[in-house]
Design a protein around this motif. Structure first.
Motif, PDB file in Angstrom:
ATOM      1  N   THR A   8       6.143  -5.034   1.835  1.00 30.39           N
ATOM      2  CA  THR A   8       4.739  -4.932   1.436  1.00 30.39           C
ATOM      3  C   THR A   8       4.344  -6.281   0.845  1.00 30.39           C
ATOM      4  O   THR A   8       5.163  -6.957   0.218  1.00 30.39           O
ATOM      5  CB  THR A   8       4.514  -3.819   0.394  1.00 30.39           C
ATOM      6  N   PHE A   9       3.111  -6.664   1.046  1.00 24.71           N
ATOM      7  CA  PHE A   9       2.643  -7.944   0.526  1.00 24.71           C
ATOM      8  C   PHE A   9       1.129  -8.026   0.636  1.00 24.71           C
ATOM      9  O   PHE A   9       0.500  -7.274   1.385  1.00 24.71           O
ATOM     10  CB  PHE A   9       3.282  -9.118   1.293  1.00 24.71           C
ATOM     11  N   ALA A  10       0.559  -8.943  -0.126  1.00 25.11           N
ATOM     12  CA  ALA A  10      -0.875  -9.223  -0.039  1.00 25.11           C
ATOM     13  C   ALA A  10      -1.064 -10.536   0.710  1.00 25.11           C
ATOM     14  O   ALA A  10      -0.332 -11.501   0.487  1.00 25.11           O
ATOM     15  CB  ALA A  10      -1.484  -9.322  -1.429  1.00 25.11           C
ATOM     16  N   SER A  11      -2.026 -10.564   1.615  1.00 25.37           N
ATOM     17  CA  SER A  11      -2.303 -11.774   2.381  1.00 25.37           C
ATOM     18  C   SER A  11      -3.686 -11.652   3.001  1.00 25.37           C
ATOM     19  O   SER A  11      -4.448 -10.732   2.671  1.00 25.37           O
ATOM     20  CB  SER A  11      -1.238 -11.986   3.458  1.00 25.37           C
ATOM     21  N   TYR A  24      -3.969  -5.722   1.677  1.00 25.00           N
ATOM     22  CA  TYR A  24      -2.614  -5.359   1.274  1.00 25.00           C
ATOM     23  C   TYR A  24      -1.917  -4.797   2.504  1.00 25.00           C
ATOM     24  O   TYR A  24      -2.448  -3.912   3.191  1.00 25.00           O
ATOM     25  CB  TYR A  24      -2.641  -4.326   0.152  1.00 25.00           C
ATOM     26  N   ALA A  59      -0.509   0.117  -3.647  1.00 29.15           N
ATOM     27  CA  ALA A  59      -1.794  -0.380  -3.143  1.00 29.15           C
ATOM     28  C   ALA A  59      -2.840  -0.404  -4.262  1.00 29.15           C
ATOM     29  O   ALA A  59      -3.632  -1.353  -4.359  1.00 29.15           O
ATOM     30  CB  ALA A  59      -2.276   0.488  -1.984  1.00 29.15           C
ATOM     31  N   GLN A  62      -3.060  -3.483  -6.511  1.00 30.96           N
ATOM     32  CA  GLN A  62      -3.576  -4.721  -5.926  1.00 30.96           C
ATOM     33  C   GLN A  62      -5.094  -4.799  -6.095  1.00 30.96           C
ATOM     34  O   GLN A  62      -5.771  -3.776  -6.190  1.00 30.96           O
ATOM     35  CB  GLN A  62      -3.232  -4.777  -4.433  1.00 30.96           C
ATOM     36  N   HIS A  64      -7.113  -5.755  -3.768  1.00 31.71           N
ATOM     37  CA  HIS A  64      -7.743  -5.654  -2.451  1.00 31.71           C
ATOM     38  C   HIS A  64      -7.992  -4.197  -2.087  1.00 31.71           C
ATOM     39  O   HIS A  64      -7.145  -3.335  -2.315  1.00 31.71           O
ATOM     40  CB  HIS A  64      -6.874  -6.329  -1.401  1.00 31.71           C
ATOM     41  N   VAL A  67      -6.391  -2.047   3.330  1.00 34.42           N
ATOM     42  CA  VAL A  67      -4.952  -1.872   3.532  1.00 34.42           C
ATOM     43  C   VAL A  67      -4.671  -1.819   5.027  1.00 34.42           C
ATOM     44  O   VAL A  67      -5.350  -1.095   5.778  1.00 34.42           O
ATOM     45  CB  VAL A  67      -4.432  -0.583   2.864  1.00 34.42           C
TER      46      VAL A  67
END
Length: 213
Positions: A8-11, A24, A59, A62, A64, A67
């Motif tokens: 999992t990551f934010a970008s 996310y 999620a 975050q 954001h 998703v």
């Protein structure tokens, strides 16, 4: 039951009509296809079990509100539809990337489904589940990853046969390092159809080998 999660990551969204938007990412483990140009082979196996509730909580932590659930092939895992619905109920805009080989009918209709139709250059074109085409709506998107002009010509036949360009956004994604963007742009312009050139933005920003972006 738990889902097996690769990462999992934010970008930024690297593809789709939302390319460039912060999101996310939840990448699930496992894939039933072996595309010749696959860039996420590390998601074929491994990963860690996580419950739907834990993923929704992640999620929520975050900033954001978008998703993306991707893979691998997320629809191989039976709990994926529940994850998508719970994310929606938590107030997120939810996108699903699927390789087009699995039925999408059980997916919550509020999800923005990004269906990857496999061209011959992938060596996986015989795995396309054509029944999915009848289920797609205007909130969905169809992506064709093209490795050469033969792939594009094949994709164009599918687009016309299923009237895709009249129904929803159609994305043309050149294989990174194999098809020049200028060349793919010329192919699109020659059709006169409202197709979208959809390069893998994350590879141009961070490079093709970087994970978690």
């Amino acid at each position: 039951m738990a889902l097996v999660v690769c990462e999992t990551f934010a970008s930024l969204m690297g593809e789709s009509t939302r390319a460039g938007m912060p999101a996310y990412f939840i990448r699930l483990t496992g894939c039933n296809l072996r595309c010749r140009y696959c860039d996420t082979a590390y998601a074929y196996e491994g990963g860690s079990p996580m419950t739907v509730a834990a993923l929704v909580d992640l999620a929520r932590s975050q900033p954001h509100r978008l998703v993306l659930v991707t893979g691998g092939e997320p629809l191989l895992q039976p709990e994926t539809p529940a994850l998508l619905t719970d994310l929606l109920d938590a107030g997120f805009t939810v996108c699903l990337e699927t390789n087009g080989s699995r039925p999408i009918g059980a997916v919550d209709t509020r999800v923005h489904r990004i269906l990857d139709v496999k061209c011959p250059g992938s060596n996986m074109a015989d795995h396309n589940l054509w029944a999915n085409m009848d289920i797609l709506t205007s909130r969905d998107e169809v992506k064709f990853v093209v490795a050469d002009q033969l792939d594009f010509t094949w994709a164009l036949e599918v687009i016309i046969n299923f009237r895709l360009a009249e129904r929803l956004p159609v994305l043309i994604s050149p294989v990174f390092g194999q098809v020049a963007l200028k060349e793919a742009a010329a192919w699109i312009l020659a059709t006169g159809l409202p197709l979208r050139l959809n390069p893998q933005l994350h590879k141009y920003i961070w490079g093709p080998e970087v994970r978690g972006v």
